[in-house]
Design a protein around this motif. Structure first.
Motif, PDB file in Angstrom:
ATOM      1  N   PHE A   1       5.643  16.058  46.201  1.00 52.10           N
ATOM      2  CA  PHE A   1       4.658  17.004  46.737  1.00 52.10           C
ATOM      3  C   PHE A   1       5.241  17.845  47.870  1.00 52.10           C
ATOM      4  O   PHE A   1       4.853  19.001  48.041  1.00 52.10           O
ATOM      5  CB  PHE A   1       3.417  16.249  47.210  1.00 52.10           C
ATOM      6  N   GLU A   2       6.151  17.259  48.642  1.00 49.25           N
ATOM      7  CA  GLU A   2       6.818  18.038  49.679  1.00 49.25           C
ATOM      8  C   GLU A   2       7.719  19.095  49.059  1.00 49.25           C
ATOM      9  O   GLU A   2       7.774  20.237  49.528  1.00 49.25           O
ATOM     10  CB  GLU A   2       7.652  17.112  50.576  1.00 49.25           C
ATOM     11  N   PHE A   3       8.419  18.724  47.998  1.00 44.03           N
ATOM     12  CA  PHE A   3       9.348  19.646  47.347  1.00 44.03           C
ATOM     13  C   PHE A   3       8.626  20.848  46.748  1.00 44.03           C
ATOM     14  O   PHE A   3       9.092  21.989  46.868  1.00 44.03           O
ATOM     15  CB  PHE A   3      10.132  18.907  46.255  1.00 44.03           C
ATOM     16  N   ILE A   4       7.477  20.612  46.114  1.00 44.67           N
ATOM     17  CA  ILE A   4       6.747  21.709  45.462  1.00 44.67           C
ATOM     18  C   ILE A   4       5.685  22.331  46.379  1.00 44.67           C
ATOM     19  O   ILE A   4       4.951  23.220  45.951  1.00 44.67           O
ATOM     20  CB  ILE A   4       6.097  21.244  44.150  1.00 44.67           C
ATOM     21  N   LYS A   5       5.608  21.861  47.627  1.00 43.52           N
ATOM     22  CA  LYS A   5       4.632  22.375  48.601  1.00 43.52           C
ATOM     23  C   LYS A   5       3.201  22.266  48.054  1.00 43.52           C
ATOM     24  O   LYS A   5       2.396  23.189  48.166  1.00 43.52           O
ATOM     25  CB  LYS A   5       4.948  23.825  48.967  1.00 43.52           C
ATOM     26  N   PHE A   6       2.912  21.110  47.481  1.00 40.58           N
ATOM     27  CA  PHE A   6       1.624  20.923  46.811  1.00 40.58           C
ATOM     28  C   PHE A   6       0.438  21.073  47.755  1.00 40.58           C
ATOM     29  O   PHE A   6      -0.493  21.838  47.485  1.00 40.58           O
ATOM     30  CB  PHE A   6       1.590  19.541  46.144  1.00 40.58           C
TER      31      PHE A   6
ATOM     32  N   LYS B   1      -4.253  23.800  50.073  1.00 39.99           N
ATOM     33  CA  LYS B   1      -5.073  24.190  51.220  1.00 39.99           C
ATOM     34  C   LYS B   1      -5.339  25.682  51.212  1.00 39.99           C
ATOM     35  O   LYS B   1      -6.483  26.126  51.447  1.00 39.99           O
ATOM     36  CB  LYS B   1      -4.383  23.788  52.526  1.00 39.99           C
ATOM     37  N   THR B   2      -4.317  26.471  50.937  1.00 38.88           N
ATOM     38  CA  THR B   2      -4.483  27.927  50.881  1.00 38.88           C
ATOM     39  C   THR B   2      -5.482  28.308  49.799  1.00 38.88           C
ATOM     40  O   THR B   2      -6.350  29.174  50.011  1.00 38.88           O
ATOM     41  CB  THR B   2      -3.125  28.602  50.595  1.00 38.88           C
TER      42      THR B   2
ATOM     43  N   ALA C   1     -10.944  30.139  48.337  1.00 37.94           N
ATOM     44  CA  ALA C   1     -12.157  29.976  47.552  1.00 37.94           C
ATOM     45  C   ALA C   1     -13.390  29.853  48.466  1.00 37.94           C
ATOM     46  O   ALA C   1     -14.446  30.416  48.154  1.00 37.94           O
ATOM     47  CB  ALA C   1     -12.036  28.730  46.673  1.00 37.94           C
ATOM     48  N   LEU C   2     -13.245  29.174  49.582  1.00 33.42           N
ATOM     49  CA  LEU C   2     -14.358  29.041  50.524  1.00 33.42           C
ATOM     50  C   LEU C   2     -14.725  30.384  51.139  1.00 33.42           C
ATOM     51  O   LEU C   2     -15.913  30.691  51.346  1.00 33.42           O
ATOM     52  CB  LEU C   2     -13.995  28.022  51.626  1.00 33.42           C
ATOM     53  N   ILE C   3     -13.733  31.185  51.435  1.00 27.94           N
ATOM     54  CA  ILE C   3     -13.984  32.523  52.002  1.00 27.94           C
ATOM     55  C   ILE C   3     -14.711  33.388  51.001  1.00 27.94           C
ATOM     56  O   ILE C   3     -15.679  34.089  51.337  1.00 27.94           O
ATOM     57  CB  ILE C   3     -12.667  33.184  52.438  1.00 27.94           C
TER      58      ILE C   3
END
Length: 221
Positions: free
Chosen positions: A198-203, A208-209, A214-216
């Motif tokens: 997950f660190e490698f693929i920036k999961f 979070k982005t 989606a919330l915005i």
């Protein structure tokens, strides 16, 4: 004894009773399969347990990530029981080591009880290997906080250090990386197997982005 304490204790005992019942129900099917094809059944069993453990690690990371980044202690239902403990954990990481067995594992037992109930009704329609994977996964989920607690012990017993060093449960060194500012990585806390990937693929940063976007959008509608 307040209501939440009673729920913690009751949930642990109900989980253990339910697990014994489900294992007893599943074991005859496993025994029949193993007696017919022992080698292939051994392979299936190892795969089932491994998949179940990875699923538990993934879910622990997702819950940890969501509780660290969204909502607050006043969020309905989940705030006091889940979000607040995770947030306070960053303020005092060693506080978890002072929790007894019921306080450490009660909330997760409470969460998986309905899932175990659903499993009971669909048991006859799934294979024995999926059943074993499911049972090992929920058991691992329940004891995730126990592994998390052990990762914060200053001097854990030798047998716990062996499990941590071998990677069978959350290693102390790996989890310490989560407690390095800005506390936004290495969320998986069952065994941590998924953390490097997950660190490698920036999961989690990408997730979070996406959630914030989606919330915005929903807020603007």
């Amino acid at each position: 004894m307040n209501l939440h304490r009673k729920l913690e204790i009751g949930s642990v005992f109900l989980f253990l009773i339910g697990l014994i019942f489900l294992v007893k129900k599943t074991f005859p099917l496993f025994a029949a399969s193993f007696s017919g094809e022992p080698w292939m059944s051994s392979v299936y069993l190892i795969l089932s347990l491994g998949i179940g453990y990875i699923i538990a690690d993934f879910l622990s990371g997702m819950v940890h990530f969501l509780c660290d980044n969204f909502g607050d202690e006043n969020t309905a239902y989940f705030g006091p029981a889940f979000i607040q403990p995770f947030r306070m954990h960053h303020v005092d990481p060693t506080d978890i080591t002072k929790h007894d067995f019921f306080e450490t594992n009660g909330n997760t037992c409470l969460v998986v009880l309905p899932v175990m109930g659903i499993y009971y009704f669909v048991f006859d329609s799934i294979s024995v290997w999926i059943s074993f994977s499911f049972l090992f996964s929920i058991t691992s989920i329940v004891f995730t906080n126990q592994f998390h607690k052990w990762a914060h012990l200053e001097n854990p017993p030798g047998w716990i250090r062996i499990l941590q060093t071998s990677g069978m449960i959350l290693p102390k060194k790996m989890h310490s990386m989560h407690h390095t500012p800005p506390f936004s990585s290495y969320y998986c806390i069952t065994c941590g197997w998924l953390n490097p990937l997950f660190e490698f693929i920036k999961f989690f940063p990408r997730l979070k982005t996406s959630i914030e976007a989606a919330l915005i959008v929903n807020k603007e509608r």
